[in-house]
Design a protein around this motif. Structure first.
Motif, PDB file in Angstrom:
ATOM      1  N   UNK A  31      49.498  45.487  56.492  1.00  0.00           N
ATOM      2  CA  UNK A  31      49.683  46.808  56.177  1.00  0.00           C
ATOM      3  C   UNK A  31      51.630  47.018  56.869  1.00  0.00           C
ATOM      4  N   UNK A  32      51.649  45.632  57.705  1.00  0.00           N
ATOM      5  CA  UNK A  32      52.837  46.037  58.029  1.00  0.00           C
ATOM      6  C   UNK A  32      54.549  45.448  56.551  1.00  0.00           C
ATOM      7  N   UNK A  33      53.493  44.851  55.447  1.00  0.00           N
ATOM      8  CA  UNK A  33      54.471  43.735  54.753  1.00  0.00           C
ATOM      9  C   UNK A  33      54.308  45.560  53.488  1.00  0.00           C
ATOM     10  N   UNK A  34      53.261  45.719  53.305  1.00  0.00           N
ATOM     11  CA  UNK A  34      53.395  47.052  52.250  1.00  0.00           C
ATOM     12  C   UNK A  34      53.429  48.488  53.437  1.00  0.00           C
ATOM     13  N   UNK A  35      53.807  48.682  54.174  1.00  0.00           N
ATOM     14  CA  UNK A  35      54.890  49.679  54.684  1.00  0.00           C
ATOM     15  C   UNK A  35      56.383  48.664  54.208  1.00  0.00           C
ATOM     16  N   UNK A  36      56.517  48.037  54.657  1.00  0.00           N
ATOM     17  CA  UNK A  36      58.145  47.639  54.507  1.00  0.00           C
ATOM     18  C   UNK A  36      58.160  48.108  52.875  1.00  0.00           C
ATOM     19  N   UNK A  37      57.726  47.112  51.794  1.00  0.00           N
ATOM     20  CA  UNK A  37      57.112  47.519  50.415  1.00  0.00           C
ATOM     21  C   UNK A  37      57.639  48.673  50.024  1.00  0.00           C
ATOM     22  N   UNK A  38      56.911  50.054  51.140  1.00  0.00           N
ATOM     23  CA  UNK A  38      56.883  50.868  50.239  1.00  0.00           C
ATOM     24  C   UNK A  38      57.993  52.173  50.444  1.00  0.00           C
ATOM     25  N   UNK A  39      58.568  51.384  51.536  1.00  0.00           N
ATOM     26  CA  UNK A  39      59.805  52.863  52.280  1.00  0.00           C
ATOM     27  C   UNK A  39      60.504  52.186  51.542  1.00  0.00           C
ATOM     28  N   UNK A  40      61.332  52.869  50.840  1.00  0.00           N
ATOM     29  CA  UNK A  40      62.881  51.941  50.587  1.00  0.00           C
ATOM     30  C   UNK A  40      64.090  52.840  51.339  1.00  0.00           C
ATOM     31  N   UNK A  41      65.471  51.893  50.470  1.00  0.00           N
ATOM     32  CA  UNK A  41      66.974  52.431  51.177  1.00  0.00           C
ATOM     33  C   UNK A  41      66.998  53.475  50.438  1.00  0.00           C
ATOM     34  N   UNK A  42      67.546  54.844  51.520  1.00  0.00           N
ATOM     35  CA  UNK A  42      67.545  56.269  50.671  1.00  0.00           C
ATOM     36  C   UNK A  42      66.777  57.212  51.274  1.00  0.00           C
ATOM     37  N   UNK A  43      65.297  55.881  51.333  1.00  0.00           N
ATOM     38  CA  UNK A  43      63.891  57.529  51.412  1.00  0.00           C
ATOM     39  C   UNK A  43      64.464  57.880  52.976  1.00  0.00           C
ATOM     40  N   UNK A  44      63.442  59.170  53.774  1.00  0.00           N
ATOM     41  CA  UNK A  44      63.642  59.746  55.249  1.00  0.00           C
ATOM     42  C   UNK A  44      62.117  59.489  55.679  1.00  0.00           C
ATOM     43  N   UNK A  45      62.226  59.231  57.118  1.00  0.00           N
ATOM     44  CA  UNK A  45      61.216  58.885  57.498  1.00  0.00           C
ATOM     45  C   UNK A  45      61.772  60.094  59.037  1.00  0.00           C
ATOM     46  N   UNK A  46      60.119  60.487  59.677  1.00  0.00           N
ATOM     47  CA  UNK A  46      60.007  60.736  61.301  1.00  0.00           C
ATOM     48  C   UNK A  46      59.372  59.616  62.047  1.00  0.00           C
ATOM     49  N   UNK A  47      59.141  59.175  62.886  1.00  0.00           N
ATOM     50  CA  UNK A  47      58.298  58.909  63.963  1.00  0.00           C
ATOM     51  C   UNK A  47      56.536  59.959  64.122  1.00  0.00           C
ATOM     52  N   UNK A  48      55.719  59.676  64.314  1.00  0.00           N
ATOM     53  CA  UNK A  48      55.104  59.734  64.171  1.00  0.00           C
ATOM     54  C   UNK A  48      53.826  58.998  65.421  1.00  0.00           C
ATOM     55  N   UNK A  49      53.557  60.106  66.688  1.00  0.00           N
ATOM     56  CA  UNK A  49      53.697  59.889  67.887  1.00  0.00           C
ATOM     57  C   UNK A  49      53.252  61.201  68.894  1.00  0.00           C
TER      58      UNK A  49
END
Length: 317
Positions: A31-49
């Motif tokens: 799952x960690x690898x999948x996330x690392x591959x799926x999100x690319x440089x230039x994409x945007x994220x927010x933290x969910x907690x």
């Protein structure tokens, strides 16, 4: 166009570390690898907690580190199963906006529905649609501070995918899994067979008006890839895609048909993507698509970028 994701954070301490160092870290798991591959440089994220979305960041770099258990800011974490994980996969971030907003806001409805139907945070990241991203880009206040990254002296590496289990050496080499295939197909689909799919289902919109999103939860399960109009007017058009690493069967066809029926009139059809199909597998509401990796040698190892270039999608029949 850049994608927008909400990244799940397991506890308050990790959230504070992520925000302090403008960094997201993912475990040495599939799952960690999948996330690392799926999100690319230039994409945007927010933290969910804590049922809230925290801040808006742009991904400005990514790296995988050996001996991650010795690197700040996250210590190794041991689960009830007894397995211990470190955080070799890192995203470097630049904060764009500052906010803490509850997920019950209607602007987060696309992601909130996924959370509700999946029963919580049992997923590393959720991809949001374009409308959610536009709304988030106006929340809170602009951030003008500078990122502060921890000193990371570890040796970096490029994670590879192998097709024989005996060749895996985690975290450097992972065995090929459906999660990885889903990510690859999501990024390839729009520029390959989407126009054929729209024609097959009689949809009078060009491919550039659609967005290809990751996993979408439904009351009876979830589809691997969700395709919808980026800017719907009056009504939307949905295509639901299921991905199978091996040979698809009648069970997979019935499952996908059930998902499309859940969406009613706005669901134009389903796309079943697999390595192979039985000879008599046919449904007028489902488009079968074969995948393969051109020139692949199962004894070799491949980077995510190499597999993306090798991936071929072809409408069956």
């Amino acid at each position: 166009m850049a994608d927008y994701f909400l990244v799940s954070i397991s506890n308050r301490q990790n959230l504070e570390l992520c925000m302090e160092y403008s960094m997201a870290g993912f475990t040495n798991s599939i799952n960690g690898l999948w996330t690392f591959f799926d999100i690319e440089v230039g994409d945007y994220i927010s933290f969910l907690y804590g049922a809230r979305a925290w801040n808006l960041y742009r991904v400005i770099g990514k790296a995988a580190y050996r001996n991650a258990e010795e690197l700040p800011p996250w210590p190794p974490i041991t689960f009830r199963s007894g397995r211990t994980y470190s955080f070799p996969f890192r995203l470097f971030l630049r904060q764009e906006r500052e906010f803490s907003e509850p997920m019950v806001r209607r602007e987060f409805s696309y992601v909130a529905e996924n959370l509700l139907l999946r029963g919580g945070y049992r997923k590393t990241h959720f991809q949001a649609d374009t409308i959610t991203f536009y709304n988030v880009s106006e929340m809170g206040t602009p951030y003008s501070g500078k990122p502060s990254y921890p000193e990371l002296d570890g040796e970096t590496f490029e994670p590879k995918i192998v097709f024989k289990r005996e060749n895996r050496t985690i975290p450097e080499k992972f065995y090929f899994r459906e999660l990885i295939l889903q990510s690859l197909i999501r990024k390839k689909l729009k520029d390959t067979i989407l126009s054929e799919a729209l024609e097959f289902f009689g949809i009078d919109h060009p491919p550039e008006e659609f967005e290809v999103l990751g996993e979408k939860a439904l009351p009876e399960g979830y589809v691997d890839i969700f395709i919808k109009l980026r800017h719907p007017r009056g009504t939307n058009k949905y295509l639901l895609a299921e991905v199978k690493t091996g040979k698809a069967g009648k069970k997979d066809l019935r499952q996908l048909r059930g998902y499309t029926e859940e969406y009613g009139a706005e669901a134009a059809g389903g796309i079943l993507i697999a390595r192979d199909f039985p000879r008599r597998l046919y449904d007028k509401g489902i488009l079968p698509v074969r995948y393969h990796f051109e020139g692949l040698d199962p004894s070799e190892e491949y980077s995510y970028g190499e597999l993306l270039k090798m991936l071929r999608l072809e409408v069956d029949g």
